[in-house]
Design an enzyme around this catalytic site. Structure first.
Site, PDB file in Angstrom:
ATOM      1  N   ALA A  15       0.842  -1.198   0.000  1.00  0.00           N
ATOM      2  CA  ALA A  15       0.000   0.000   0.000  1.00  0.00           C
ATOM      3  C   ALA A  15       0.875   1.244   0.000  1.00  0.00           C
ATOM      4  O   ALA A  15       2.064   1.191   0.303  1.00  0.00           O
ATOM      5  CB  ALA A  15      -0.910   0.032   1.228  1.00  0.00           C
TER       6      ALA A  15
ATOM      7  N   TYR B   1      -5.076   9.802   2.135  1.00  0.00           N
ATOM      8  CA  TYR B   1      -4.749   8.387   2.376  1.00  0.00           C
ATOM      9  C   TYR B   1      -6.012   7.582   2.676  1.00  0.00           C
ATOM     10  O   TYR B   1      -6.285   6.562   2.034  1.00  0.00           O
ATOM     11  CB  TYR B   1      -3.737   8.264   3.524  1.00  0.00           C
TER      12      TYR B   1
ATOM     13  N   LYS C  58      -7.848   4.623   0.341  1.00  0.00           N
ATOM     14  CA  LYS C  58      -8.063   3.273   0.867  1.00  0.00           C
ATOM     15  C   LYS C  58      -9.546   2.910   0.804  1.00  0.00           C
ATOM     16  O   LYS C  58      -9.897   1.768   0.473  1.00  0.00           O
ATOM     17  CB  LYS C  58      -7.538   3.164   2.300  1.00  0.00           C
TER      18      LYS C  58
ATOM     19  N   ASP D 107      -8.084   1.897   9.518  1.00  0.00           N
ATOM     20  CA  ASP D 107      -9.052   2.651  10.314  1.00  0.00           C
ATOM     21  C   ASP D 107      -9.247   4.067   9.764  1.00  0.00           C
ATOM     22  O   ASP D 107     -10.218   4.744  10.114  1.00  0.00           O
ATOM     23  CB  ASP D 107      -8.582   2.741  11.771  1.00  0.00           C
TER      24      ASP D 107
ATOM     25  N   TRP E 148      -2.524   1.143  13.482  1.00  0.00           N
ATOM     26  CA  TRP E 148      -1.328   1.364  14.311  1.00  0.00           C
ATOM     27  C   TRP E 148      -0.333   0.198  14.227  1.00  0.00           C
ATOM     28  O   TRP E 148       0.041  -0.397  15.235  1.00  0.00           O
ATOM     29  CB  TRP E 148      -1.739   1.613  15.756  1.00  0.00           C
TER      30      TRP E 148
END
Length: 283
Positions: free
Chosen positions: A57, A122, A126, A99, A147
């Site tokens: 990614a 970002y 996604k 997230d 995270w």
């Protein structure tokens, strides 16, 4: 898992996948550049794997704000091309998301069907990738995580370990709350999902997977220092005191019950995983 194709080679999750699935075929930039979605699809058609995991990614959150076109190619267009190729071959596709597809409001864990609302490029790219994957009709599982940390690459654990040894006092953001997730745990979960999906074509959908318990960056740092034998003072600050080009979600809590129900994958304790990472870094 025999016949597994993994996109990604140098990233945190890809390196951990290489440990748990050494027989898999790993496609780095030399084999499939994610800025060339057609090449990614062509590799899948050529290799005809039993399953595909996309562990690659564009993760430079701040850089994405000024490099949206590249971020979109890598995070949306390439995964869509991969999923379309998997759909034609009738094979499972596991894709790792984030997230950051949420706006970070509130203080409750987000379920998979909660309203999305990215606050940066970002997160938007996604989310666009998730939408495009679903539109292909592939047997796809999207794993949103948060995270990420490991002994590889650049991440919060390695930064804190270095700074904690250099400084007596650190100011760390305390109003962002989420679940630190070891790349090794993500790799094992993704592999387990791919295997289950190969056995059962009905398995697909969006899933959340993050370490527990939820914690602030400041408290995450305190645990890193405690386990590392370091003792700098940690001063809590709000996100407003640490401005970045891209805004970060304040609430990154993810409800991880669905992945346990459908795949039997339990939410890992990041404090235990942290011990393993620190052991590896010390070695």
């Amino acid at each position: 898992m025999d016949g597994l194709l993994v996109f990604g080679k140098t990233g945190q999750v890809a390196q951990e996948l290489a440990r748990v699935a050494p027989d898999a075929n790993f496609a780095g930039r030399d084999q499939a550049d994610l800025t060339d979605p057609a090449a990614c699809a062509a590799l899948i058609r050529e290799r005809k794997p039993r399953a595909v995991i996309n562990a690659a990614a564009y993760t430079a959150v701040d850089k994405a704000e000024s490099d949206a076109d590249t971020a979109r190619l890598v995070n949306a267009d390439a995964p869509a091309a991969m999923a379309a190729a998997c759909a034609k071959l009738g094979i499972p596709f596991v894709h790792i998301s984030t997230d950051y597809v949420f706006d970070g409001s509130g203080d409750q864990p987000r379920a998979e069907d909660a309203a999305t609302g990215p606050i940066g490029v970002y997160g938007q790219t996604k989310l666009d990738g998730e939408t495009a994957i679903a539109a292909t009709g592939a047997q796809a599982a999207i794993m949103r995580t948060s995270w990420v940390f490991s002994a590889h690459g650049n991440n919060f654990v390695k930064t804190m370990r270095r700074l904690g040894a250099e400084r007596d006092r650190l100011t760390i953001v305390a109003d962002q709350i989420g679940g630190p997730t070891a790349a090794a745990d993500i790799a094992r979960a993704a592999l387990s999902m791919a295997e289950a999906m190969t056995a059962d074509p009905a398995k697909r959908g969006v899933y959340h997977f993050a370490g527990g318990p939820d914690v602030s960056w400041a408290d995450f740092a305190r645990e890193i220092f405690a386990q590392s034998g370091l003792s700098p003072e940690v001063a809590d600050i709000p996100s407003s005191d640490y401005p970045t080009p891209a805004k970060r979600p304040l609430n990154s809590r993810l409800d991880c019950t669905a992945i346990t129900k459908d795949f039997g994958i339990a939410r890992p304790d990041w404090r235990v995983s942290l011990q393993d990472v620190l052991k590896e870094l010390s070695a």
